[in-house]
Design a protein around this motif. Structure first.
Motif, PDB file in Angstrom:
ATOM      1  N   ALA A  70       0.827 -29.779 -82.500  1.00 23.77           N
ATOM      2  CA  ALA A  70       0.325 -28.204 -81.570  1.00 23.77           C
ATOM      3  C   ALA A  70       0.482 -28.410 -80.206  1.00 23.77           C
ATOM      4  N   ILE A  71       0.219 -27.064 -79.482  1.00 22.06           N
ATOM      5  CA  ILE A  71      -0.332 -27.048 -78.348  1.00 22.06           C
ATOM      6  C   ILE A  71      -1.690 -26.162 -78.559  1.00 22.06           C
ATOM      7  N   PRO A  72      -2.620 -27.081 -77.511  1.00 24.72           N
ATOM      8  CA  PRO A  72      -3.748 -26.488 -77.720  1.00 24.72           C
ATOM      9  C   PRO A  72      -3.977 -25.131 -77.065  1.00 24.72           C
ATOM     10  N   LYS A  73      -4.537 -24.476 -77.551  1.00 19.51           N
ATOM     11  CA  LYS A  73      -5.053 -22.895 -76.772  1.00 19.51           C
ATOM     12  C   LYS A  73      -4.993 -22.981 -75.731  1.00 19.51           C
ATOM     13  N   GLU A  74      -6.082 -23.754 -75.003  1.00 17.67           N
ATOM     14  CA  GLU A  74      -7.317 -23.660 -74.021  1.00 17.67           C
ATOM     15  C   GLU A  74      -6.377 -23.528 -72.663  1.00 17.67           C
ATOM     16  N   ALA A  75      -6.815 -22.980 -71.627  1.00 16.72           N
ATOM     17  CA  ALA A  75      -6.023 -21.979 -70.248  1.00 16.72           C
ATOM     18  C   ALA A  75      -4.670 -23.246 -70.395  1.00 16.72           C
ATOM     19  N   TYR A  76      -3.854 -23.388 -69.646  1.00 12.71           N
ATOM     20  CA  TYR A  76      -3.423 -24.741 -69.674  1.00 12.71           C
ATOM     21  C   TYR A  76      -1.613 -23.903 -69.197  1.00 12.71           C
ATOM     22  N   TYR A  77      -1.683 -24.543 -67.727  1.00 13.30           N
ATOM     23  CA  TYR A  77      -0.368 -24.217 -67.274  1.00 13.30           C
ATOM     24  C   TYR A  77       1.074 -24.918 -67.812  1.00 13.30           C
ATOM     25  N   VAL A  78       1.638 -24.715 -68.874  1.00 15.38           N
ATOM     26  CA  VAL A  78       2.635 -25.336 -70.129  1.00 15.38           C
ATOM     27  C   VAL A  78       4.044 -25.963 -69.203  1.00 15.38           C
ATOM     28  N   ALA A  79       4.132 -27.066 -69.064  1.00 15.66           N
ATOM     29  CA  ALA A  79       6.534 -27.360 -68.686  1.00 15.66           C
ATOM     30  C   ALA A  79       6.816 -28.612 -69.519  1.00 15.66           C
ATOM     31  N   LYS A  80       7.288 -27.842 -70.091  1.00 10.71           N
ATOM     32  CA  LYS A  80       8.318 -29.173 -70.538  1.00 10.71           C
ATOM     33  C   LYS A  80       9.183 -29.952 -69.643  1.00 10.71           C
ATOM     34  N   THR A  81       9.545 -31.045 -69.990  1.00  2.00           N
ATOM     35  CA  THR A  81      10.666 -31.285 -69.281  1.00  2.00           C
ATOM     36  C   THR A  81      11.225 -32.765 -70.250  1.00  2.00           C
ATOM     37  N   PRO A  82      12.461 -32.725 -69.715  1.00  2.00           N
ATOM     38  CA  PRO A  82      13.974 -33.665 -70.863  1.00  2.00           C
ATOM     39  C   PRO A  82      13.855 -34.839 -71.209  1.00  2.00           C
ATOM     40  N   THR A  83      13.034 -35.522 -69.702  1.00  2.00           N
ATOM     41  CA  THR A  83      12.405 -37.033 -69.602  1.00  2.00           C
ATOM     42  C   THR A  83      10.970 -36.726 -70.231  1.00  2.00           C
ATOM     43  N   TYR A  84      11.308 -38.858 -70.027  1.00  2.00           N
ATOM     44  CA  TYR A  84       9.704 -39.252 -70.403  1.00  2.00           C
ATOM     45  C   TYR A  84       9.048 -39.543 -69.113  1.00  2.00           C
ATOM     46  N   ARG A  85       9.961 -40.120 -68.040  1.00  2.00           N
ATOM     47  CA  ARG A  85       9.580 -40.524 -66.675  1.00  2.00           C
ATOM     48  C   ARG A  85       9.263 -39.157 -65.639  1.00  2.00           C
ATOM     49  N   ASN A  86       8.849 -38.736 -65.238  1.00  2.00           N
ATOM     50  CA  ASN A  86       8.602 -38.126 -64.423  1.00  2.00           C
ATOM     51  C   ASN A  86       7.780 -38.521 -62.880  1.00  2.00           C
ATOM     52  N   LEU A  87       8.206 -37.114 -61.924  1.00  2.00           N
ATOM     53  CA  LEU A  87       7.435 -38.378 -60.666  1.00  2.00           C
ATOM     54  C   LEU A  87       6.748 -36.729 -60.510  1.00  2.00           C
ATOM     55  N   PHE A  88       5.372 -36.971 -59.921  1.00  2.00           N
ATOM     56  CA  PHE A  88       4.330 -35.363 -59.405  1.00  2.00           C
ATOM     57  C   PHE A  88       4.011 -36.219 -58.433  1.00  2.00           C
TER      58      PHE A  88
END
Length: 511
Positions: free
Chosen positions: A190-208
């Motif tokens: 479940a994605i919480p209802k709290e105010a988040y900007y949700v982003a989905k990624t196809p990989t496990y590791r991500n560079l931020f």
């Protein structure tokens, strides 16, 4: 039947078979009844000459053993070279994340260059005039929350350097800050209802990574503290009681984030394929990697022949990437027909697309030279984002020489909403040029940088081993015997950049 009798029978059969084959291999005395009359264009002569492989031999279309060996070696070589060129994005992200891990950063930790970046840290296209913050966002074990402060700028890219989302000024929070929730695309919770900007990624590791801008009325310490007071990254599972945020100061530390240009490159690529989901990348690309032995779930251990071929392949691939990057052969790649400046996004597309075509050379140019994929750099709206242009050659087309003096003029007024900067990068490792200057660059926020006396808003910047008299504040040091390239950045470029009514001067040799 005795052994002698058996041997005699086999001899008779062998002689008979040879005679039959000899008879059937003779040219036909007359055309077959059902003749196709094939054109010469679909037939293979007994000898085909090539420049690369020499003569290729055939017997009525059947390749000789020598020809088979030649073409398989060439196939493995060409696939290895293409795997290098197409795998640069994955190996680049891997090298960045692994280098941060070696520097003490774990997923959830934040690296911050509190005293800016200098040449001791090997980073592609890093800017020494803005404060960088970096982190690995790993969603393998579940969604990750990132709390972003106000007024920053940067993207999150996946393990193949594909754009996932921007944060900050060009992201959905529009520079106001907020909470982001990063989720693997196969996550079923479940994605919480709290105010988040949700982003989905196809990989496990991500560079931020993002930039925190040091303004004229603030210090480095104040800028770093503003980030530390509000930035948080933690698993969604710990959202009720987030752990204490750990920051690691990376300024002045020696580490390498640049992927290998030798056989080790394939080891880096293999590590990515083994860790990430099997469907994280394009099937044809994964098939190309598998063709040289890099296959998920299998040990990458090429034999002596294949390792020699792959070593040759990466050497040719590296030379190819350098030619595409520093000496582009397409005139359309240049910013202007009468200038040497090249944008890092040659087609102004962060996906390197042009009317349905993936422009492979444009993708190679970007990822060999730079890091960080975002639309805000490829095609920003006027007044937002940033624009990058670089050159390794002077106005006459000669490579820049660290032992000579050059200058470049930006006509006034310079079309920026924020500020502009120049940086110099090594022609060898593509990171900041190693000199006695900490910053390896200058920007318009630097109080030592002065406009030209013409009072038209123009600036002239000098490059050379020694500061030109009277222009010390506008000088960037270079080193004799070292090649380099120059990058111009415009933060918040205005319309004059986009419609090309304004253009920078070329880098000119000062005699």
């Amino acid at each position: 039947m005795t052994r002698q009798q058996i041997t005699f029978v086999f001899l008779i059969l062998a002689m008979t078979t040879s005679e039959v084959f000899a008879q059937t291999s003779k040219p036909l005395s007359k055309p077959p009844t059902y003749a196709a009359n094939p054109p010469e264009s679909i037939l293979t002569p007994d000898t085909v000459h090539t420049e690369l492989l020499g003569d290729l031999k055939f017997s009525d279309g059947m390749p000789s053993e020598a020809t088979v060996e030649k073409v398989y070696n060439f196939l493995d070589l060409s696939r290895g070279m293409e795997a290098f060129l197409n795998g640069i994005p994955a190996a680049s992200v891997y090298a960045v994340l692994e280098s941060f891990k070696a520097a003490g950063l774990k997923p959830g930790h934040v690296g911050i260059f509190e005293n800016l970046v200098d040449a001791r840290s090997l980073l592609l296209t890093a800017n020494s005039t803005t404060m960088y913050c970096v982190a690995e966002v790993n969603v393998k074990d579940g969604p990750v929350v990132v709390e972003v402060p106000e007024g920053v700028l940067g993207p999150l890219d996946d393990a193949f350097f594909r754009f996932v989302t921007d944060i900050g000024n060009t992201g959905p929070d529009q520079g106001q800050g907020g909470k982001y929730l990063f989720v693997h695309r196969d996550y079923e919770g479940a994605i919480p209802k709290e105010a988040y900007y949700v982003a989905k990624t196809p990989t496990y590791r991500n560079l931020f990574f993002f930039r925190a801008f040091v303004k004229k009325d603030t210090t480095l310490e104040q800028t770093a503290q503003a980030v530390k007071s509000k930035f948080r990254i933690y698993p969604l599972a710990q959202a009720a009681e987030p752990p204490e945020q750990k920051f690691v100061n990376l300024s002045g530390r020696q580490f390498n984030t640049v992927h290998s240009n030798d056989f080790n490159f394939f080891e880096e690529l293999n590590a990515v394929i083994q860790y990430e989901p099997a469907d994280a990348f394009d099937p044809e690309l994964v098939g190309q990697f598998a063709a040289i032995g890099i296959k998920k779930g299998q040990l990458f251990k090429p034999d002596e022949r294949m390792k020699k071929i792959l070593t040759e392949a990466v050497a040719i691939g590296n030379a190819t990437a350098r030619a595409i990057t520093f000496v582009p052969r397409k005139q359309s790649v240049y910013c202007y027909p009468d200038r040497k400046w090249t944008p890092i996004y040659a087609g102004m597309s962060y996906e390197f697309m042009n009317k349905g075509e993936r422009v492979l050379d444009d993708r190679i140019l970007f990822h060999y030279y730079a890091t960080g994929i975002t639309p805000s750099m490829a095609a920003p709206s006027p007044g937002t984002g940033s624009i990058y242009a670089f050159t390794a050659r002077d106005a006459k087309g000669d490579y820049l020489d660290g032992g000579k003096t050059y200058k470049v003029t930006l006509p006034g007024p310079i079309p920026v909403n924020n500020f502009w900067s120049f940086m110099v990068y090594s022609g060898q490792h593509r990171s900041m040029l190693e000199t006695d200057q900490q910053l390896a660059g200058l920007d318009s926020n630097n109080p030592k940088v002065e406009p030209n006396a013409t009072r038209d808003g123009s600036y002239t910047i000098w490059f050379g081993p020694e500061a030109p008299q009277g222009h010390e504040g506008n000088w960037i040091q270079t080193i004799p015997g070292k090649s380099y390239n120059v990058m111009l950045r415009l933060y918040g470029p205005l319309q004059e950049w986009f419609d090309k009514t304004w253009k920078p001067g070329d880098v000119e040799l000062v005699k």
